[in-house]
Scaffold this motif. Structure first.
Motif, PDB file in Angstrom:
ATOM      1  N   VAL A 120       0.818  -1.215   0.000  1.00 36.73           N
ATOM      2  CA  VAL A 120       0.000   0.000   0.000  1.00 36.73           C
ATOM      3  C   VAL A 120       0.849   1.261   0.000  1.00 36.73           C
ATOM      4  O   VAL A 120       0.357   2.332  -0.376  1.00 36.73           O
ATOM      5  N   THR A 121       2.103   1.171   0.416  1.00 37.73           N
ATOM      6  CA  THR A 121       2.973   2.358   0.414  1.00 37.73           C
ATOM      7  C   THR A 121       3.914   2.387  -0.786  1.00 37.73           C
ATOM      8  O   THR A 121       4.821   3.218  -0.836  1.00 37.73           O
ATOM      9  N   LYS A 122       3.694   1.497  -1.742  1.00 37.34           N
ATOM     10  CA  LYS A 122       4.527   1.496  -2.938  1.00 37.34           C
ATOM     11  C   LYS A 122       4.337   2.810  -3.703  1.00 37.34           C
ATOM     12  O   LYS A 122       3.224   3.212  -4.016  1.00 37.34           O
ATOM     13  N   GLY A 123       5.420   3.470  -3.965  1.00 34.43           N
ATOM     14  CA  GLY A 123       5.360   4.747  -4.665  1.00 34.43           C
ATOM     15  C   GLY A 123       5.287   5.950  -3.750  1.00 34.43           C
ATOM     16  O   GLY A 123       5.381   7.087  -4.214  1.00 34.43           O
ATOM     17  N   ALA A 124       5.100   5.743  -2.454  1.00 39.94           N
ATOM     18  CA  ALA A 124       5.029   6.860  -1.502  1.00 39.94           C
ATOM     19  C   ALA A 124       6.429   7.273  -1.066  1.00 39.94           C
ATOM     20  O   ALA A 124       7.337   6.435  -0.978  1.00 39.94           O
ATOM     21  N   ASP A 125       6.593   8.569  -0.790  1.00 33.90           N
ATOM     22  CA  ASP A 125       7.885   9.021  -0.289  1.00 33.90           C
ATOM     23  C   ASP A 125       8.012   8.685   1.193  1.00 33.90           C
ATOM     24  O   ASP A 125       7.087   8.171   1.827  1.00 33.90           O
ATOM     25  N   ALA A 126       9.182   8.990   1.765  1.00 31.24           N
ATOM     26  CA  ALA A 126       9.458   8.615   3.152  1.00 31.24           C
ATOM     27  C   ALA A 126       8.518   9.312   4.127  1.00 31.24           C
ATOM     28  O   ALA A 126       8.080   8.716   5.115  1.00 31.24           O
ATOM     29  N   LEU A 173       5.342  10.456   3.615  1.00 32.61           N
ATOM     30  CA  LEU A 173       4.004   9.871   3.550  1.00 32.61           C
ATOM     31  C   LEU A 173       3.996   8.474   4.148  1.00 32.61           C
ATOM     32  O   LEU A 173       3.032   8.085   4.834  1.00 32.61           O
ATOM     33  N   THR A 174       5.055   7.706   3.934  1.00 35.26           N
ATOM     34  CA  THR A 174       5.138   6.361   4.499  1.00 35.26           C
ATOM     35  C   THR A 174       5.101   6.413   6.016  1.00 35.26           C
ATOM     36  O   THR A 174       4.392   5.620   6.661  1.00 35.26           O
ATOM     37  N   ARG A 175       5.844   7.344   6.618  1.00 36.63           N
ATOM     38  CA  ARG A 175       5.837   7.477   8.072  1.00 36.63           C
ATOM     39  C   ARG A 175       4.466   7.896   8.582  1.00 36.63           C
ATOM     40  O   ARG A 175       3.986   7.391   9.606  1.00 36.63           O
ATOM     41  N   ARG A 176       3.810   8.806   7.866  1.00 37.28           N
ATOM     42  CA  ARG A 176       2.486   9.256   8.301  1.00 37.28           C
ATOM     43  C   ARG A 176       1.471   8.124   8.233  1.00 37.28           C
ATOM     44  O   ARG A 176       0.625   7.966   9.132  1.00 37.28           O
ATOM     45  N   ILE A 177       1.537   7.322   7.188  1.00 41.79           N
ATOM     46  CA  ILE A 177       0.627   6.188   7.070  1.00 41.79           C
ATOM     47  C   ILE A 177       0.859   5.208   8.210  1.00 41.79           C
ATOM     48  O   ILE A 177      -0.089   4.694   8.820  1.00 41.79           O
ATOM     49  N   ALA A 178       2.121   4.941   8.527  1.00 44.58           N
ATOM     50  CA  ALA A 178       2.441   4.026   9.625  1.00 44.58           C
ATOM     51  C   ALA A 178       1.925   4.558  10.960  1.00 44.58           C
ATOM     52  O   ALA A 178       1.345   3.815  11.764  1.00 44.58           O
ATOM     53  N   LEU A 179       2.122   5.849  11.209  1.00 48.84           N
ATOM     54  CA  LEU A 179       1.670   6.444  12.471  1.00 48.84           C
ATOM     55  C   LEU A 179       0.151   6.413  12.595  1.00 48.84           C
ATOM     56  O   LEU A 179      -0.393   6.056  13.653  1.00 48.84           O
ATOM     57  N   TRP A 180      -0.553   6.793  11.513  1.00 47.48           N
ATOM     58  CA  TRP A 180      -2.009   6.811  11.572  1.00 47.48           C
ATOM     59  C   TRP A 180      -2.582   5.401  11.670  1.00 47.48           C
ATOM     60  O   TRP A 180      -3.597   5.180  12.344  1.00 47.48           O
ATOM     61  N   ALA A 181      -1.955   4.431  10.997  1.00 51.38           N
ATOM     62  CA  ALA A 181      -2.425   3.046  11.104  1.00 51.38           C
ATOM     63  C   ALA A 181      -2.288   2.544  12.538  1.00 51.38           C
ATOM     64  O   ALA A 181      -3.175   1.859  13.062  1.00 51.38           O
ATOM     65  N   THR A 182      -1.187   2.914  13.191  1.00 51.04           N
ATOM     66  CA  THR A 182      -0.994   2.525  14.594  1.00 51.04           C
ATOM     67  C   THR A 182      -2.034   3.198  15.484  1.00 51.04           C
ATOM     68  O   THR A 182      -2.588   2.566  16.402  1.00 51.04           O
ATOM     69  N   LEU A 183      -2.317   4.469  15.235  1.00 54.45           N
ATOM     70  CA  LEU A 183      -3.307   5.198  16.036  1.00 54.45           C
ATOM     71  C   LEU A 183      -4.699   4.605  15.855  1.00 54.45           C
ATOM     72  O   LEU A 183      -5.417   4.358  16.840  1.00 54.45           O
ATOM     73  N   PHE A 184      -5.109   4.361  14.609  1.00 53.64           N
ATOM     74  CA  PHE A 184      -6.427   3.782  14.345  1.00 53.64           C
ATOM     75  C   PHE A 184      -6.556   2.409  15.010  1.00 53.64           C
ATOM     76  O   PHE A 184      -7.601   2.086  15.600  1.00 53.64           O
ATOM     77  N   SER A 185      -5.514   1.598  14.913  1.00 60.22           N
ATOM     78  CA  SER A 185      -5.554   0.266  15.498  1.00 60.22           C
ATOM     79  C   SER A 185      -5.686   0.335  17.014  1.00 60.22           C
ATOM     80  O   SER A 185      -6.464  -0.415  17.619  1.00 60.22           O
ATOM     81  N   SER A 186      -4.922   1.233  17.633  1.00 57.15           N
ATOM     82  CA  SER A 186      -4.970   1.366  19.087  1.00 57.15           C
ATOM     83  C   SER A 186      -6.347   1.814  19.555  1.00 57.15           C
ATOM     84  O   SER A 186      -6.885   1.293  20.549  1.00 57.15           O
ATOM     85  N   LEU A 187      -6.938   2.773  18.848  1.00 52.46           N
ATOM     86  CA  LEU A 187      -8.282   3.241  19.213  1.00 52.46           C
ATOM     87  C   LEU A 187      -9.316   2.143  19.040  1.00 52.46           C
ATOM     88  O   LEU A 187     -10.221   1.990  19.873  1.00 52.46           O
ATOM     89  N   ASP A 232      -1.437  -1.931 -18.878  1.00 54.57           N
ATOM     90  CA  ASP A 232      -1.559  -1.036 -20.043  1.00 54.57           C
ATOM     91  C   ASP A 232      -0.735   0.236 -19.865  1.00 54.57           C
ATOM     92  O   ASP A 232      -1.088   1.294 -20.370  1.00 54.57           O
ATOM     93  N   GLY A 233       0.373   0.108 -19.154  1.00 49.24           N
ATOM     94  CA  GLY A 233       1.235   1.275 -18.988  1.00 49.24           C
ATOM     95  C   GLY A 233       0.664   2.364 -18.112  1.00 49.24           C
ATOM     96  O   GLY A 233       1.185   3.480 -18.090  1.00 49.24           O
ATOM     97  N   GLN A 234      -0.413   2.074 -17.370  1.00 49.15           N
ATOM     98  CA  GLN A 234      -1.019   3.088 -16.524  1.00 49.15           C
ATOM     99  C   GLN A 234      -0.164   3.307 -15.282  1.00 49.15           C
ATOM    100  O   GLN A 234       0.388   2.362 -14.732  1.00 49.15           O
ATOM    101  N   PRO A 235      -0.029   4.556 -14.825  1.00 45.93           N
ATOM    102  CA  PRO A 235       0.766   4.817 -13.629  1.00 45.93           C
ATOM    103  C   PRO A 235       0.110   4.228 -12.394  1.00 45.93           C
ATOM    104  O   PRO A 235      -1.108   4.132 -12.299  1.00 45.93           O
ATOM    105  N   VAL A 236       0.960   3.821 -11.438  1.00 44.62           N
ATOM    106  CA  VAL A 236       0.459   3.268 -10.183  1.00 44.62           C
ATOM    107  C   VAL A 236      -0.151   4.384  -9.343  1.00 44.62           C
ATOM    108  O   VAL A 236       0.422   5.464  -9.196  1.00 44.62           O
ATOM    109  N   ALA A 237      -1.337   4.134  -8.812  1.00 46.44           N
ATOM    110  CA  ALA A 237      -2.019   5.146  -8.008  1.00 46.44           C
ATOM    111  C   ALA A 237      -1.223   5.416  -6.735  1.00 46.44           C
ATOM    112  O   ALA A 237      -0.760   4.494  -6.065  1.00 46.44           O
ATOM    113  N   MET A 238      -1.073   6.686  -6.396  1.00 42.35           N
ATOM    114  CA  MET A 238      -0.332   7.062  -5.202  1.00 42.35           C
ATOM    115  C   MET A 238      -1.149   6.740  -3.957  1.00 42.35           C
ATOM    116  O   MET A 238      -2.350   6.990  -3.916  1.00 42.35           O
ATOM    117  N   PRO A 239      -0.505   6.173  -2.937  1.00 43.20           N
ATOM    118  CA  PRO A 239      -1.245   5.888  -1.699  1.00 43.20           C
ATOM    119  C   PRO A 239      -1.625   7.171  -0.977  1.00 43.20           C
ATOM    120  O   PRO A 239      -0.977   8.212  -1.139  1.00 43.20           O
TER     121      PRO A 239
END
Length: 249
Positions: free
Chosen positions: A71-77, A79-93, A145-152
């Motif tokens: 899910v973080t393929k194509g994301a910069d460092a 955005l990757t950290r933010r996704i990890a932090l929010w996933a941890t927060l959502f899971s904890s809640l 079909d050569g379509q770009p990967v959607a950004m997470p």
């Protein structure tokens, strides 16, 4: 000044091997914890080792690395950290809400603990068996079909990361059973501390996924097969213990 040297392949290999060894030890100890989780009317403090072993297998990072990398393929460092932090927060809640609501729902509907643990064992067994059987399916061919990967986006932190990758139905059931069998506030605080530790471990592995992925991409299929078999056996063990607790042969 010399530029900082990137981590060597030996360092990555040592980190991966330590992770594999730790995960296998966790899987081996989980069968012992299954005897505890499926037994009713045990009014005692659970050893921290048993609580951690069982909940780590159910809610820990073993199953997160692959989905997080995808899910973080194509994301910069950043955005990757933010996704990890929010996933941890959502899971904890989510786990906090489950902890407050679970025991009340058990009392309201009169659900015996062995029935809840039986449901958790069935879900764990079916999920683990499905994952093992998928290894025998031919790989699907995708025509991009050569379509770009959607950004997470940050939405991926909620789903599919927090739900269902981190917070699994059988993990919630295990947490509720442990809390219901906890006789005092000290035992419940112990379970809360264990859950906090597991969420921090999940966050660490998500943040380190890119660093470990080159080596883990080779080891994860082997590790996944071993742990898949352990999870199938653990699911059957929980089912067997739950049936015995219900007085069935």
């Amino acid at each position: 000044m010399k530029p900082a040297n990137p981590p060597s392949s030996g360092t990555l290999l040592r980190s991966a091997m330590l992770s594999v060894g730790f995960f296998c030890l966790v899987g081996a100890g989980a069968a012992l914890a299954a005897d505890v989780i499926a037994t009713q009317a045990q009014t005692k403090r659970f050893p921290a080792r048993q609580v951690f072993t069982f909940l780590f297998l159910m809610l820990g990072p073993i199953k997160i690395i692959g989905p997080f990398a995808m899910v973080t393929k194509g994301a910069d460092a950043v955005l990757t950290r933010r996704i990890a932090l929010w996933a941890t927060l959502f899971s904890s809640l989510a786990l906090l809400v489950a902890a407050f609501l679970g025991e009340g729902i058990l009392s309201s509907y009169g659900i015996p603990l062995p029935v809840l643990s039986l449901a958790a064992g069935l879900i764990l067994f079916l999920v683990a068996l499905t994952n093992i059987l998928q290894q025998f399916h031919p790989p699907a061919h995708h025509d991009d079909d050569g379509q770009p990967v959607a950004m997470p986006t940050l939405k991926t932190a909620l789903t599919p990361l927090a739900f269902p990758a981190i917070v699994t139905p059988y993990g919630i059931a295990a947490l509720v059973v442990f809390l219901a069998l906890s006789p005092d506030i000290r035992s419940r605080l112990l379970i809360g501390a264990v859950m906090l530790a597991i969420m921090l471990v999940n966050l660490f592995f998500m943040l380190m996924t890119r660093l470990m992925l080159p080596v883990l991409s080779v080891l994860m299929p082997i590790l996944g097969a071993v742990l898949g078999i352990v999870q199938v056996a653990l699911g059957l063990q929980i089912i067997n213990n739950s049936l015995r607790a219900l007085g069935l042969p």
